[in-house]
Design a protein around this motif. Structure first.
Motif, PDB file in Angstrom:
ATOM      1  N   GLU A 112       0.851  -1.176   0.000  1.00  0.00           N
ATOM      2  CA  GLU A 112       0.000   0.000   0.000  1.00  0.00           C
ATOM      3  C   GLU A 112       0.896   1.240   0.000  1.00  0.00           C
ATOM      4  O   GLU A 112       2.050   1.180   0.441  1.00  0.00           O
ATOM      5  CB  GLU A 112      -0.876   0.019   1.266  1.00  0.00           C
ATOM      6  CG  GLU A 112      -1.802  -1.170   1.397  1.00  0.00           C
ATOM      7  CD  GLU A 112      -2.953  -1.141   0.389  1.00  0.00           C
ATOM      8  OE1 GLU A 112      -3.203  -0.057  -0.191  1.00  0.00           O
ATOM      9  OE2 GLU A 112      -3.581  -2.182   0.177  1.00  0.00           O
ATOM     10  N   ILE A 113       0.353   2.359  -0.437  1.00  0.00           N
ATOM     11  CA  ILE A 113       1.134   3.599  -0.377  1.00  0.00           C
ATOM     12  C   ILE A 113       1.617   3.836   1.051  1.00  0.00           C
ATOM     13  O   ILE A 113       2.774   4.162   1.294  1.00  0.00           O
ATOM     14  CB  ILE A 113       0.286   4.794  -0.862  1.00  0.00           C
ATOM     15  CG1 ILE A 113       0.002   4.647  -2.352  1.00  0.00           C
ATOM     16  CG2 ILE A 113       1.005   6.115  -0.586  1.00  0.00           C
ATOM     17  CD1 ILE A 113      -0.917   5.741  -2.903  1.00  0.00           C
ATOM     18  N   ASP A 114       0.731   3.633   1.989  1.00  0.00           N
ATOM     19  CA  ASP A 114       1.067   3.896   3.399  1.00  0.00           C
ATOM     20  C   ASP A 114       2.294   3.118   3.855  1.00  0.00           C
ATOM     21  O   ASP A 114       3.103   3.615   4.638  1.00  0.00           O
ATOM     22  CB  ASP A 114      -0.114   3.523   4.316  1.00  0.00           C
ATOM     23  CG  ASP A 114      -1.415   4.177   3.886  1.00  0.00           C
ATOM     24  OD1 ASP A 114      -1.817   3.975   2.720  1.00  0.00           O
ATOM     25  OD2 ASP A 114      -2.009   4.881   4.716  1.00  0.00           O
ATOM     26  N   ASP A 115       2.419   1.897   3.373  1.00  0.00           N
ATOM     27  CA  ASP A 115       3.539   1.053   3.799  1.00  0.00           C
ATOM     28  C   ASP A 115       4.889   1.651   3.399  1.00  0.00           C
ATOM     29  O   ASP A 115       5.918   1.334   3.990  1.00  0.00           O
ATOM     30  CB  ASP A 115       3.430  -0.349   3.163  1.00  0.00           C
ATOM     31  CG  ASP A 115       2.110  -1.027   3.485  1.00  0.00           C
ATOM     32  OD1 ASP A 115       1.525  -0.734   4.549  1.00  0.00           O
ATOM     33  OD2 ASP A 115       1.658  -1.855   2.664  1.00  0.00           O
TER      34      ASP A 115
ATOM     35  N   LEU B 140       5.881   4.643   3.753  1.00  0.00           N
ATOM     36  CA  LEU B 140       6.202   5.923   4.398  1.00  0.00           C
ATOM     37  C   LEU B 140       6.496   5.811   5.890  1.00  0.00           C
ATOM     38  O   LEU B 140       6.577   6.815   6.588  1.00  0.00           O
ATOM     39  CB  LEU B 140       5.037   6.881   4.177  1.00  0.00           C
ATOM     40  CG  LEU B 140       4.570   7.027   2.716  1.00  0.00           C
ATOM     41  CD1 LEU B 140       3.376   7.955   2.635  1.00  0.00           C
ATOM     42  CD2 LEU B 140       5.695   7.533   1.834  1.00  0.00           C
ATOM     43  N   VAL B 141       6.681   4.613   6.354  1.00  0.00           N
ATOM     44  CA  VAL B 141       6.753   4.379   7.789  1.00  0.00           C
ATOM     45  C   VAL B 141       8.187   4.082   8.228  1.00  0.00           C
ATOM     46  O   VAL B 141       8.916   3.383   7.533  1.00  0.00           O
ATOM     47  CB  VAL B 141       5.827   3.198   8.168  1.00  0.00           C
ATOM     48  CG1 VAL B 141       5.938   2.848   9.636  1.00  0.00           C
ATOM     49  CG2 VAL B 141       4.381   3.535   7.812  1.00  0.00           C
TER      50      VAL B 141
ATOM     51  N   LEU C 139       5.794   9.991  -2.608  1.00  0.00           N
ATOM     52  CA  LEU C 139       6.071   8.732  -3.295  1.00  0.00           C
ATOM     53  C   LEU C 139       5.915   8.908  -4.794  1.00  0.00           C
ATOM     54  O   LEU C 139       6.727   8.397  -5.586  1.00  0.00           O
ATOM     55  CB  LEU C 139       5.118   7.646  -2.772  1.00  0.00           C
ATOM     56  CG  LEU C 139       5.267   6.270  -3.421  1.00  0.00           C
ATOM     57  CD1 LEU C 139       6.679   5.722  -3.241  1.00  0.00           C
ATOM     58  CD2 LEU C 139       4.241   5.297  -2.837  1.00  0.00           C
TER      59      LEU C 139
ATOM     60  N   LEU D  62       5.278  -3.947   8.506  1.00  0.00           N
ATOM     61  CA  LEU D  62       3.970  -4.613   8.530  1.00  0.00           C
ATOM     62  C   LEU D  62       3.682  -5.195   9.902  1.00  0.00           C
ATOM     63  O   LEU D  62       2.551  -5.173  10.387  1.00  0.00           O
ATOM     64  CB  LEU D  62       3.910  -5.697   7.448  1.00  0.00           C
ATOM     65  CG  LEU D  62       3.944  -5.162   6.006  1.00  0.00           C
ATOM     66  CD1 LEU D  62       3.973  -6.326   5.000  1.00  0.00           C
ATOM     67  CD2 LEU D  62       2.745  -4.253   5.718  1.00  0.00           C
TER      68      LEU D  62
ATOM     69  N   PRO E 219      -0.703  -7.557   8.853  1.00  0.00           N
ATOM     70  CA  PRO E 219      -1.008  -7.851   7.447  1.00  0.00           C
ATOM     71  C   PRO E 219       0.140  -8.584   6.756  1.00  0.00           C
ATOM     72  O   PRO E 219       1.316  -8.288   6.975  1.00  0.00           O
ATOM     73  CB  PRO E 219      -1.202  -6.456   6.849  1.00  0.00           C
ATOM     74  CG  PRO E 219      -0.402  -5.547   7.711  1.00  0.00           C
ATOM     75  CD  PRO E 219      -0.496  -6.115   9.103  1.00  0.00           C
TER      76      PRO E 219
END
Lengths: 400, 400, 400, 400
Positions: free
Chosen positions: A27-30, A32-33, A100, A155, A162
């Motif tokens: 996911e995009i969110d993944d 950025l962490v 991104l 994750l 996930p």
């Protein structure tokens, strides 16, 4: 190393696409962490590897080249002091921009430009250029493995645990057991020849070995469970002093990614959370744990010389030493310069040499290592407390 | 407070849309960043405000309601001990999942469900429900301002200093100067009546004031520059002890968001980086800076009683005290319970009361406060070292 | 304040001897320990109080005076920025030199010199000198209480829990119970008159009180045990948010100095370790604990105005409010400037004023306070998490 | 190792007296200070070495022996997990009790008792006892050097920079220069034989060397000044990454104990503060500094094998390798187990083995090492950032 322009560019494209393929299931969110300082956001990896080509290929070999964005020097420089100031590592995820989408565009632009200098090289230039270009590709391959490591860590932080993908890399089980002999006497380790290797693998040199033997396969989860069940994490006599301090301050009771659910040990893998599989190699243990396990076993960890000579003699072990379906294996060797070590030239002198203290060598390769990346002479290294790399244990023993 | 179901739901939709409108100019990446512990990622705000409605409205008033995702209790609970364990505040950006897309879906589902209990309330239920529902909307309005604060902090971390929007809220300049009299004697402050207010604004009670006067307008950047130029950040005699320690450890030399570029002070605002405008109110100063400035000025900060009584008497000042185009104003009052304070019931008792120590009251409102949100009795509060809220300074003085 | 030279010097000698008498039962080793940052080694107190006389009396009023040792300025300055750089507070015990013997010699020299300026003052000089000299003596009296606090903390760190002395100060039990009325309306608090007081006690000013009542006696250990037994340390709803964080990070489960031995709560006092005495006032609780206890009791803490007015009306309560055999009592008032507050002049402006943030007021006095030191208007103050001062709880309540 | 009871006890007395002689010039205050975590108060050394004899000699070999004070187990155990809980290292100076006087009494009592078991040993017992007893004496000798290190650090913290003694150990100047050859090929290092050595020196084993040469003398202050003057502390390319981080965070600009006074580098030694002497060996440098200096010199540090073989071949170098008037010398070898390493038995297994990670080996000895303590096979070790030991630099080079 590819020897023609066409081969070279074809390899370039393959390497670059492979990186993007790793991020495809995210996911995009993944992207950025950064849950802990030592984990980088995948967005950063995508940008940093591109910056590496921009800095060491385009700037050097494309006449009149201007940086795509002057901020990227600051955002995507990892640790090169010679290339100026940069964002502090723990702050990599604090950069909302470039986004991104912008980083992907950055990749596309660099990818479009890279063929230009490659195609216009004279033969004389080729000799200087080709190794540098190959290094940049090897560098990107290293970040492919780092991506898997960081994605897994990221994750795992979400409470839903996930899965990355049902086809994500996981260690596979060895099918053999027992020990292989390693002959004593003067042997040679290290890289020699014209093909690519990192500076820290050179020069090839003599080492002195004692008669010993090394396990055919890495330690399994089942074997490691016996250590846990025997109170391995509660017995200070098994541990190095710094390791025991970690056990206590970080409350280690099992490898990273293990969690007890309803009385059953589960393991988070890139394919999701599932009960610990006894037959697969134990993974995500620190050097401290590997060392404690070996002491508990009445055996020891091999030196890096032993690992390298063992592969020279016996080839790829099952669950093997060179990365197919396996785990990196902690050695008892500190990561130090080989006698006569000469670092890469220029800013790239910082690539490996400046880390030669307070780290231990790992040998082999792992399920997350790109095909063809690792070599028999390859030296991986981490601080002894690190656990997020795919690291396991192979035992060794003296013979008399 | 809206008195009909229709009005209530219309207001609900307006509040919810307003939150989303604030996020509309953002890139996805901007939603996911937590550069310091006290800043929350906008994604989290979007989820948390939704969880608030889910928890305090749907779970309580929609029969048979089942949580949309049980993990959200853990991810989106801010600080309610009574509602169980939750992610530690500094780890809010470590949750890659739920994704922003999932959080938006979460909002949509809750928004679709909320009308159900509202429409089926009996008159008796309405009395209990309406205040709670209003509180949840007020809560979301508070997060709208927090969003502006956090977005500003987040964008400032990127080296390109990207603007939020050319229409982002910024403080506007006052058009008056001088002082207004505040009468001494027994006065009343605090909220009374049926309309909504927070528990910490009650009860209305007598306070004793001395004759004093209060500035018509907040301190401007130009006035604050005189303090800087006079060595204000280098003179320990002007500072509280804890403030001076901050000046040194965090190397404060100007308000947050100011940076010196080529000898000119610039200020980062939601509209981007630009030279400091002398006539606008100084913003993003801590209590320590407000207090030091007042001491340097030979004046003092007003108490919260003085602020409230001043507005009772004189109405909204220019650059005004109630939030239109202005900044929150530090008072010299510690944030403590009013005599006879009774917290909200149940888990909501934690809303305000448990923070009544080590914080100072701010009064007024600011350019980022939603229209109609603040009241003359409104008590904002922050730790004295905090600077990322839109906080400025209004001077007061004794008269004899 | 003494009015003749002879009286003044007699008082000086008494104060100085009292400090030394407090240290008399100590081993040399006890003088040199700083187990936590906020505790100072007794050697440092002996030197600092002497430096105070040297700096504010001898240097100012003895013509041609030269410092005894220029290093002492650095070693014994506590927090006066105006007097230059100084050793960081946590490093006070890192100074092996001057030795305790040298510090005692320092005291003797200063004591021998102090009478000179005193005896040669003109009447005009007396007016300026006397208040300063009195302040220096009051300052030393404050350090007498600090010595008891620090000695207790120091001795408690040794595993043998050595007693200070069988005559060491301990809180004594109150002999009354019930509540006293406090009248509402405009009252006056603060110091007025020519006698000595600290700057923070001035000016006397009007305050507005509501009808209330205040307990005759402080909360006892027995009453506090009921709070513990009722799970007081396990119920977040009773605590301020910052207080609950302390309970968890520092694992508070009882007042400081309590330890459970074989199922019985024991308390370490200056007379040694012994079972908790139910009838004596609970002591060594933080503001957070006092506040939680009051909430659990269904009552509240008094304001500092209420405390002062209560003593005006009712005099010294049993186990009393003015320090005889009692404990300091936390109020619900933040430590802030009185309206019209003017700090002492010169470097002494730093004495009290710069600490007026993030602290709470305590009223009364305690068993370790020197006789005659505290006043009805005296304002003691500590951060809300501090527990090593002799602080307890007195409850108040609203009346209607 | 002494072979008769009489010799043994005579040696015991000499060792114990030597420790006390080191403390003789100290003030009582100097015994009680712990300015940083890694420095122990001399009082603690006096107690700990005594506890070592009590624990490993009296408790094991004196029938019916009862501990002198059960608290001492907690106060004076350094790091032996097998012997139970103990005071955390950074809290050693927080123990006011036992007092220095009590610790001296403890020493006296143990000294009076030790002859009893020694004199009553049977021949069979002697074989077990003698090595243990010798170890306890060697242990005390190690603490004699630690005492000098810690005393120096402690005295340096006082602003008057008091000298320890005009006869305190200081490095003396070498009188030779140039390089000595070290032959390549298989050599042997490590201890063999019946005399005492630490477990980490065994077993004697083959090592493989390359042709090389090693400096006759350690690097002098004058040579090190050239490195400083050439900007050595400002050039990241000379430093390991972890070293460069230290340079920045701790603002290293010269060896520990150097300070610039009126434009002249001074050095604090046990004899006081004086201008840096160009001809004496540079001392109190970290591994990071030694490594950076070697890189700047175009040379390298020797391995520990090279150091040992060099002494085998060439004997004691001037300013010599075995401790007479010299400094310990950093090697490029990580501190790891020799092949076949077997730790001491029982609790003493923790003596050396558990520290074999993240430390570098130093060879030689120094001016503070007791006469006769170090051996050609002696392995000293410290973390690479440590500087308070008397550590310097000897260069090596490859020959072809």
């Amino acid at each position: 190393m590819p020897s023609t322009t066409k081969e070279l560019l074809a390899r370039y494209v393959r390497v670059r696409r492979a990186t993007e393929a790793i991020c495809a299931p995210l996911e995009i969110d993944d992207h950025l962490v950064q849950p802990v300082d030592f984990v980088s956001p995948p967005k950063w990896h995508l940008g940093h590897t591109t910056w590496f080509f921009e800095t060491f290929v385009l700037k050097k070999h494309l006449p009149g080249y201007l940086e795509i964005d002057p901020h990227y020097r600051w955002v995507f420089n990892s640790y090169y002091e010679a290339l100026g100031d940069r964002v502090q590592r723990p702050k990599r995820a604090s950069m909302a921009r470039p986004t991104l989408a912008q980083v992907r565009e950055y990749r596309a632009i660099v990818d479009a430009l890279v063929p230009q200098p490659v195609q216009s090289l004279t033969d004389a230039q080729w000799c200087e250029f080709a190794p540098l270009f190959e290094l940049a590709m090897q560098h990107e391959e290293q970040h492919q493995e780092l991506l898997y490591m960081d994605i897994k860590y990221i994750l795992r932080c979400s409470p839903s645990r996930p899965a990355y993908s049902c086809a994500g890399p996981i260690p596979t089980s060895p099918t053999s057991s027992g020990f292989l002999d390693i002959p004593g006497g003067i042997q040679q380790i290290g890289f020699d020849g014209d093909a690519f290797c990192f500076d820290n693998e050179r020069p090839r040199h003599d080492v002195l070995l004692r008669n010993a033997r090394i396990a055919r396969a890495p330690v399994t989860n089942g074997e490691y469970l016996a250590f846990i069940d025997d109170g391995g994490y509660n017995r200070p006599d098994l541990w190095l002093s710094d390791g025991w301090a970690r056990v206590q301050t970080e409350q280690w009771a099992a490898p990273l990614y293990w969690e007890m659910i309803d009385g059953v040990w589960h393991e988070f893998t890139l394919r999701g959370l599932s009960p610990v599989e006894r037959s697969t190699p134990v993974c995500h243990v620190s050097y401290f744990e590997a060392d404690a396990f070996a002491r508990w076993s009445g055996k020891r960890l091999p030196t890096e010389s032993e690992c390298e000579v063992a592969v020279q003699r016996h080839g790829v072990g099952t669950g093997g030493m060179l990365g197919v379906g396996a785990v990196w294996e902690w050695t008892s060797s500190a990561y130090l310069a080989y006698p006569g070590f000469v670092p890469f030239a220029g800013a790239l002198a910082e690539y490996n040499g400046k880390f030669m203290v307070n780290q231990m060598v790992l040998r082999g390769g792992c399920c997350a290592t790109p095909d063809g990346h690792a070599r028999i002479t390859y030296r991986n290294f981490f601080q002894p407390e690190m656990r997020w790399q795919f690291a396991g244990i192979r035992l060794a023993d003296d013979t008399h």
